[in-house]
Design an enzyme around this catalytic site. Structure first.
Site, PDB file in Angstrom:
ATOM      1  N   ASN A 191     -10.306  -2.926   2.464  1.00  0.00           N
ATOM      2  CA  ASN A 191      -9.959  -2.928   1.042  1.00  0.00           C
ATOM      3  C   ASN A 191     -11.218  -2.694   0.217  1.00  0.00           C
ATOM      4  O   ASN A 191     -12.327  -2.667   0.756  1.00  0.00           O
ATOM      5  CB  ASN A 191      -9.348  -4.274   0.643  1.00  0.00           C
TER       6      ASN A 191
ATOM      7  N   HIS B 270       0.834  -1.226   0.000  1.00  0.00           N
ATOM      8  CA  HIS B 270       0.000   0.000   0.000  1.00  0.00           C
ATOM      9  C   HIS B 270       0.858   1.262   0.000  1.00  0.00           C
ATOM     10  O   HIS B 270       0.543   2.241   0.683  1.00  0.00           O
ATOM     11  CB  HIS B 270      -0.948   0.029   1.208  1.00  0.00           C
TER      12      HIS B 270
HETATM   13  C1  HEM Z   1      -2.069 -11.145   7.140  1.00  0.00           C
HETATM   14  C2  HEM Z   1      -2.528 -10.271   6.308  1.00  0.00           C
HETATM   15  C3  HEM Z   1      -2.011  -8.867   6.235  1.00  0.00           C
HETATM   16  C4  HEM Z   1      -0.867  -8.325   6.726  1.00  0.00           C
HETATM   17  C5  HEM Z   1       0.219  -9.021   7.520  1.00  0.00           C
HETATM   18  C6  HEM Z   1      -0.855  -6.930   6.341  1.00  0.00           C
HETATM   19  C7  HEM Z   1       0.164  -6.053   6.597  1.00  0.00           C
HETATM   20  C8  HEM Z   1       0.210  -4.751   6.199  1.00  0.00           C
HETATM   21  C9  HEM Z   1       1.303  -3.846   6.390  1.00  0.00           C
HETATM   22  C10 HEM Z   1       2.633  -4.208   7.051  1.00  0.00           C
HETATM   23  C11 HEM Z   1       0.957  -2.642   5.883  1.00  0.00           C
HETATM   24  C12 HEM Z   1       1.797  -1.368   5.841  1.00  0.00           C
HETATM   25  C13 HEM Z   1       1.375  -0.483   6.977  1.00  0.00           C
HETATM   26  C14 HEM Z   1       2.254   0.727   7.175  1.00  0.00           C
HETATM   27  O1  HEM Z   1       3.438   0.709   6.808  1.00  0.00           O
HETATM   28  O2  HEM Z   1       1.774   1.744   7.722  1.00  0.00           O
HETATM   29  C15 HEM Z   1      -0.373  -2.779   5.394  1.00  0.00           C
HETATM   30  C16 HEM Z   1      -1.102  -1.763   4.867  1.00  0.00           C
HETATM   31  C17 HEM Z   1      -2.429  -1.881   4.596  1.00  0.00           C
HETATM   32  N1  HEM Z   1      -3.191  -3.027   4.651  1.00  0.00           N
HETATM   33 FE1  HEM Z   1      -2.613  -4.834   5.168  1.00  0.00          FE
HETATM   34  N2  HEM Z   1      -1.987  -6.656   5.671  1.00  0.00           N
HETATM   35  C18 HEM Z   1      -2.727  -7.823   5.592  1.00  0.00           C
HETATM   36  C19 HEM Z   1      -3.942  -7.991   5.033  1.00  0.00           C
HETATM   37  C20 HEM Z   1      -4.758  -6.955   4.730  1.00  0.00           C
HETATM   38  C21 HEM Z   1      -6.151  -7.063   4.494  1.00  0.00           C
HETATM   39  C22 HEM Z   1      -6.978  -8.355   4.532  1.00  0.00           C
HETATM   40  C23 HEM Z   1      -6.597  -5.809   4.274  1.00  0.00           C
HETATM   41  C24 HEM Z   1      -7.985  -5.343   4.026  1.00  0.00           C
HETATM   42  C25 HEM Z   1      -8.999  -5.789   4.680  1.00  0.00           C
HETATM   43  C26 HEM Z   1      -5.475  -4.904   4.371  1.00  0.00           C
HETATM   44  C27 HEM Z   1      -5.529  -3.536   4.214  1.00  0.00           C
HETATM   45  C28 HEM Z   1      -4.468  -2.689   4.302  1.00  0.00           C
HETATM   46  C29 HEM Z   1      -4.526  -1.288   4.028  1.00  0.00           C
HETATM   47  C30 HEM Z   1      -5.741  -0.494   3.623  1.00  0.00           C
HETATM   48  C31 HEM Z   1      -3.244  -0.780   4.209  1.00  0.00           C
HETATM   49  C32 HEM Z   1      -2.803   0.648   3.972  1.00  0.00           C
HETATM   50  C33 HEM Z   1      -2.973   1.457   5.220  1.00  0.00           C
HETATM   51  C34 HEM Z   1      -2.631   2.898   4.902  1.00  0.00           C
HETATM   52  O3  HEM Z   1      -3.360   3.490   4.081  1.00  0.00           O
HETATM   53  O4  HEM Z   1      -1.643   3.412   5.460  1.00  0.00           O
HETATM   54  N3  HEM Z   1      -4.382  -5.627   4.651  1.00  0.00           N
HETATM   55  N4  HEM Z   1      -0.816  -4.074   5.576  1.00  0.00           N
END
Ligand code: HEM
Length: 483
Positions: A127, A54
């Site tokens: 998402n 992201h």
């Molecule tokens: C085990 C599954 C997942 C892991 C380990 C994971 C991990 C991460 C990590 C490490 C980030 C970066 C955050 C940052 O640097 O600030 C991120 C961002 C994000 N993830 Fe996940 N994610 C997973 C699944 C999902 C799922 C299922 C969704 C949606 C339902 C999702 C939605 C998001 C969103 C929207 C961001 C961006 C947040 C922002 O706008 O700063 N992720 N995710």
């Protein structure tokens, strides 16, 4: 307006910001040119690590209003009073591409909302697609490695059309449902203003009386859902790589505020074990005829950030940022997420990331955590520990019946029992219109044709055929591979 005088960061007046201090006007430059050294050294440190996923995003501020009290289901205070506005910050994002990548490439989009409630920050990190590729957080690094550029040549920079993605995905049958979404035109939304949002994972609402309900979250855009087809999305990626970012920014600048309605699906805890699928499995949707969408409130985005880096790039969301009355379910993907976000933010932004403007709760916070890099709070008094007889923050019980589920079982590393990787993928395919099917098939064929290993292509098509034979056949036909 009084003229602002240019100074160094220490306040020394700057008489010339374009020339370094040199011996004679042709140089060399002096080490004592602290003005030059400060300017260059700060510039050298302007970039912080981009988000591991992201990385490219756009943000906006606004407010949330609940339609009527949800007290029957949750004690969350921001869901009680229809006259009370809760400030919000939303960040939309692409997932796979790096910070400079194009907005309209095929991908999942992030839809992350931070509610600044009177009980602290509540983050709904969702998402634009209601399901996910995997159901155990243990696989997430592999999923992300497979979709990002291949490690030997750093290609492709933001596309699923390569061997690694399809190799991993074809060996991950639970991703088949997700493929029917990402490779439909949902994978190329036309606007963040015309995109749905989903919590994907299952959460729990807990009332004051201790009643617990399983919850799935949905955002619906007031302007309706609009997607690009592949040709248009590809063209725009070249013509205006920041298309979605610009569209959101310009609409808000024009005063066209962006509105989404907020819904939940609810499942009584007693119904959890009675479904043909596992309701906590994030590769599944809950059928809407059995679990109808209940309108809860609306969100309006009406303010652009003043400074992108400070307010959007440094924004930090985490599904573990909860308020009393909202709890995690046992969903293993969600459980892993609760650790990952704050962990990566400590690395990406530093120990005190929670004090940055977008991340700071509006409600007061207090504890005995202290110091660390870039600490900006001036803590008062001698007490930084507890228990203490000389003051310091006191603990308070959460109001209402405590949430304390009984959990027992053997320690195992196992898949869930009710997997069924293909039924919902097939149902979704069969619910599509002719045009939607045509686009799904063409999008899959376009992507899979970048795969150079026929065994991977074959395995991927076999999974699609397990969802629906017609889909498998159509993709084979799309390749011109009919026997
Ligand atoms: C085990 C599954 C997942 C892991 C380990 C994971 C991990 C991460 C990590 C490490 C980030 C970066 C955050 C940052 O640097 O600030 C991120 C961002 C994000 N993830 Fe996940 N994610 C997973 C699944 C999902 C799922 C299922 C969704 C949606 C339902 C999702 C939605 C998001 C969103 C929207 C961001 C961006 C947040 C922002 O706008 O700063 N992720 N995710």
């Amino acid at each position: 307006m009084a003229e602002e005088k240019m100074t160094t960061n220490q306040g020394y007046p700057i008489s010339d910001d374009n020339s370094s201090l040199t011996v004679g006007n042709r140089g060399p430059t002096l080490l004592q040119d602290f003005q030059f050294i400060e300017k260059i050294a700060h510039f050298d440190r302007e970039r912080i690590p981009e988000r591991v996923v992201h990385a490219k995003g756009a943000g906006a501020f606004g407010y949330f209003l609940v339609y009527k009290s949800m007290a029957k289901y949750t004690k969350a205070q921001f869901l009680q009073d229809p006259s009370a506005k809760t400030p919000v910050f939303v960040r939309f994002s692409t997932v796979a591409g790096s910070r400079g990548s194009a907005d309209t490439v095929r991908d999942v989009r992030g839809f992350a909302t931070k509610f600044y409630t009177k009980e602290g920050n509540y983050d709904l990190v969702g998402n634009d697609i209601p399901v996910f590729f995997i159901r155990d957080a243990m696989k997430f690094p592999d999923l992300v490695h497979s979709v990002k550029a291949e490690p030997h040549n750093n290609i492709p920079s933001s596309s699923t059309g390569h061997n690694n993605f399809w190799d991993f995905i074809s060996l991950t049958p639970e991703a088949t449902h997700m493929l029917t979404w990402v490779f439909s035109d949902r994978g190329t939304p036309a606007s963040y203003r015309k995109m749905e949002g989903f919590g994907v994972n299952t959460y729990k609402w807990v009332s004051n009386e201790g009643k617990t309900t399983l919850i799935k979250y949905h955002w619906k855009p007031k302007l309706g859902v609009k997607n690009f087809d592949r040709e248009k999305a590809t063209r725009i990626a070249g013509e205006d790589p920041d298309y979605l970012t610009r569209d959101l920014w310009e609409a808000i600048e024009r005063g066209e505020y962006v509105e989404y309605e907020f819904f939940v699906q609810m499942m009584d805890m007693s119904e959890e074990q009675n479904q043909s699928f596992d309701p906590l499995d994030p590769t599944k949707t809950w059928p809407e005829d059995k679990f109808p969408l209940m309108p809860v409130g609306k969100m309006v985005l009406d303010r652009n950030p003043e400074n992108f880096f400070t307010e959007v790039e440094q924004a930090a969301f985490c599904p573990a940022n909860l308020v009393p009355g909202i709890e995690f379910s046992d969903d293993k993907l969600l459980q892993g997420r609760t650790f990952s976000y704050v962990d990566t933010q400590r690395y990406r932004l530093g120990a005190n990331f929670h004090e940055l403007p977008t991340n700071r709760p509006l409600s007061p916070t207090a504890n005995n955590q202290r110091d660390g890099a870039m600490q900006s709070q001036v803590f008062q008094g001698p007490v930084n520990f507890g228990p203490s007889s000389r003051g310091g923050p006191v603990t308070t019980p959460v109001e209402g019946t405590p949430y304390s589920p009984h959990i027992q079982g053997n320690l195992v590393r196992e898949k869930i029992k009710k997997t069924d990787d293909f039924s919902q993928a097939g149902e979704r395919y069969r619910s599509m219109s002719k045009t939607e099917i045509k686009h799904l098939v063409e999008n899959l064929v376009a992507d899979l044709s970048h795969v150079t290993d026929p065994a991977i292509q074959k395995r991927a098509i076999e999974n699609l055929a397990k969802a629906d034979e017609g889909l498998g056949r159509a993709v084979v036909a799309g390749f011109g591979l009919e026997k």
